[in-house]
Design a protein around this motif. Structure first.
Motif, PDB file in Angstrom:
ATOM      1  N   ASN A   1     -14.713  11.510  34.597  1.00 54.29           N
ATOM      2  CA  ASN A   1     -13.318  11.056  34.663  1.00 54.29           C
ATOM      3  C   ASN A   1     -12.779  11.113  36.083  1.00 54.29           C
ATOM      4  O   ASN A   1     -11.990  10.253  36.497  1.00 54.29           O
ATOM      5  CB  ASN A   1     -12.447  11.900  33.731  1.00 54.29           C
TER       6      ASN A   1
ATOM      7  N   THR B   1     -25.541  12.581  30.310  1.00 57.99           N
ATOM      8  CA  THR B   1     -25.086  11.223  30.023  1.00 57.99           C
ATOM      9  C   THR B   1     -25.513  10.293  31.144  1.00 57.99           C
ATOM     10  O   THR B   1     -25.799  10.741  32.264  1.00 57.99           O
ATOM     11  CB  THR B   1     -23.555  11.159  29.858  1.00 57.99           C
TER      12      THR B   1
ATOM     13  N   HIS C   1     -17.727  15.565  31.366  1.00 55.10           N
ATOM     14  CA  HIS C   1     -16.635  14.594  31.216  1.00 55.10           C
ATOM     15  C   HIS C   1     -15.619  14.711  32.351  1.00 55.10           C
ATOM     16  O   HIS C   1     -15.044  13.700  32.784  1.00 55.10           O
ATOM     17  CB  HIS C   1     -15.946  14.791  29.868  1.00 55.10           C
TER      18      HIS C   1
ATOM     19  N   ALA D   1     -20.505  19.995  28.249  1.00 54.79           N
ATOM     20  CA  ALA D   1     -19.968  18.664  27.953  1.00 54.79           C
ATOM     21  C   ALA D   1     -18.606  18.472  28.609  1.00 54.79           C
ATOM     22  O   ALA D   1     -18.286  17.395  29.115  1.00 54.79           O
ATOM     23  CB  ALA D   1     -19.875  18.454  26.447  1.00 54.79           C
TER      24      ALA D   1
END
Length: 516
Positions: A493, A301, A489, A485
């Motif tokens: 975060n 990402t 994340h 994934a």
């Protein structure tokens, strides 16, 4: 119509003033006093009609009111001089005791009438603002409201004091010219006369002042309405109209700056729309589908700090004779925004073009750098990039780095990290740079690799503490048993929570590879 009324009121005031204040004129019959006052004012009023059409209407809108004021004031000045000359030549009245007092009365009335008619013309023009061609830039000449009020107040006080002196000297002159001895009755009558004359002057001046204040308040109301009306439209998103710059005072300056603000907002909105389109176009450069490589779980990402960014990642798949090789690239262009986005797109295009011929990490970086250095020469921009090649079922890896931070590999069995280091200058610095290629290693079952940009570990909290790589390693160690994934994340975060209310200052790009 207003001009006619004010000229008529001016005639009555000057007529009464001449009959009471001027000692010689007051001895004339009433019709002669009226004749002396009426003729010059009537001629002046007719001349005003001609001058208005020939001079005022041909001027710019912002100066028409000033021309009106000066024309009316000049008419009363000329009328006063005409009365003075007529009385001196025809009747032989003395200049100081008579003529000067007549002139000062006419001067005073003309001063107030001229200001009132100038304000009224300004209102007439403002009422037609929608159909008139106004200027919308800052006024070239600036006359502050405070200066105008100071000037008006000073002139009013001077005129009032002058007229009071005229009243007192007139009655003292009458007393001194009496052939008989001055009695107590004469003194009482003189005092009464002075009081009546002063009261008359005060009422006239007070009436003019109140009228001007009311007239000016009407102008201010129209200026406020024009300003707030446009601002209300701006708050609703309508920026098709500007505020007419109707005056050369603070309201004109505010209107000019408001128009500058509206122009800036329009340009800003156009730029934001362009950035939005550019951001949407840039998103098309990233891989559209999830990358699949046997034995690896891959996730990636990129989180921009602006509408567009300079970070990027890409997966060059199906390379090699057996088409079982994949090249993973992750780059960081200096800066962020449109310039960085353009350089990012160029770098991505060069990498893909070179991968068709030579896809080993070192050769890929060298060939891309030779092309990119031509584009970046003299700009001060460059690109740091990490290039990783995956080969075969054994997940063998080799890598090269163009000034980028090493990838982190976490071994779940030993709970230890190792770094994939390699030496090389950033892309775009020197055209003939050679890059070190490190070989060979492999990703073993349970290992997690993370490649990222400095937007992760250089993120700061409210006390300017950096997130750092130790916190990054702690997040990976805590979440290594999740999918790629999930790890990605968790890192994103963690950085967001650490930053808190602080803005994101740099782009964040993460690529996670987990060996199954």
């Amino acid at each position: 119509m207003r001009a006619f009324v004010l000229y008529f009121v001016g005639f009555l005031i000057i007529y009464i003033y001449n009959g009471r204040i001027c000692p010689f004129v007051s001895d004339l019959p009433a019709w002669q006093i009226g004749f002396i006052v009426f003729i010059p004012l009537a001629v002046g009023y007719m001349a005003r009609t001609i001058l208005f059409a020939q001079l005022v209407l041909k001027q710019k809108l912002t100066v028409q009111a000033s021309f009106v004021g000066w024309i009316d004031f000049s008419i009363f000045i000329v009328a006063g001089l005409g009365m003075l000359a007529f009385n001196t030549i025809v009747y032989g009245f003395p200049f100081v005791e008579s003529g000067l007092k007549v002139f000062m009365g006419t001067f005073t009335v003309g001063f107030f009438v001229a200001i009132d008619l100038a304000l009224q013309h300004n209102r007439n023009v403002m009422q037609m603002s929608d159909s008139m061609k106004w200027t919308y830039s800052l006024p070239q000449v600036y006359y502050p409201i405070t200066t105008k009020f100071f000037f008006f107040g000073t002139v009013t006080i001077v005129l009032f004091a002058t007229l009071i002196i005229a009243v007192v000297t007139r009655d003292l002159f009458l007393l001194s010219s009496m052939p008989v001895r001055i009695s107590q009755l004469h003194i009482m009558l003189t005092r009464k006369s002075i009081i009546i004359d002063i009261a008359f002057i005060m009422l006239v001046l007070l009436g003019f002042i109140v009228n001007l204040l009311y007239s000016y308040s009407l102008n201010l109301r129209m200026l406020f309405k024009a300003q707030t009306g446009i601002l209300e439209r701006v708050t609703e998103g309508d920026m098709d109209e500007f505020v007419p710059v109707m005056t050369s005072d603070e309201f004109g300056v505010i209107a000019g700056h408001t128009n500058t603000m509206i122009t800036g907002l329009r340009d800003r909105i156009r730029m934001m729309e362009g950035l939005k389109v550019a951001g949407e176009m840039q998103q098309t450069f990233f891989p559209k589908k999830r990358v699949e490589y046997e034995g690896l779980d891959i996730a990636a990402t990129s989180i921009f700090s602006d509408e567009t960014g300079g970070d990027f990642f890409d997966f060059l798949e199906g390379l090699g004779d057996a088409q079982d090789e994949t090249v993973v690239v992750l780059g960081d262009v200096t800066g962020h925004g449109i310039g960085a986005a353009l350089l990012m797109a160029t770098t991505r295009a060069y990498l893909r073009m070179q991968a068709e011929y030579e896809h080993s990490p070192a050769h890929l970086l060298s060939n891309t750098n030779a092309l990119l250095a031509r584009d970046c020469y003299g700009t001060g921009r460059f690109v740091t990039l990490f290039c990783l090649q995956l080969s075969g079922e054994q997940r063998q890896i080799k890598w090269a780095s163009a000034g980028h931070d090493p990838a982190l590999v976490f071994d779940a069995n030993t709970q230890e990290f190792r770094e994939l280091k390699a030496h090389g200058l950033p892309l775009g610095v020197l055209p003939d740079t050679k890059y070190e290629e490190v070989c060979c290693d492999s990703l073993r079952s349970g290992e997690v690799m993370l490649i990222g940009t400095d937007g992760i570990w250089e993120a700061t909290d409210s006390e300017q503490n950096m997130f750092g790589k130790e916190r990054l390693k702690a997040v990976i160690r805590k979440n290594y048993n999740q999918t790629s994934a999930g790890i990605l994340h968790a890192v994103a975060n963690a950085v967001k929570d650490f930053r808190g209310e602080e803005p994101q200052l740099d782009d964040i790009t993460i690529v996670v590879l987990k060996a199954e």
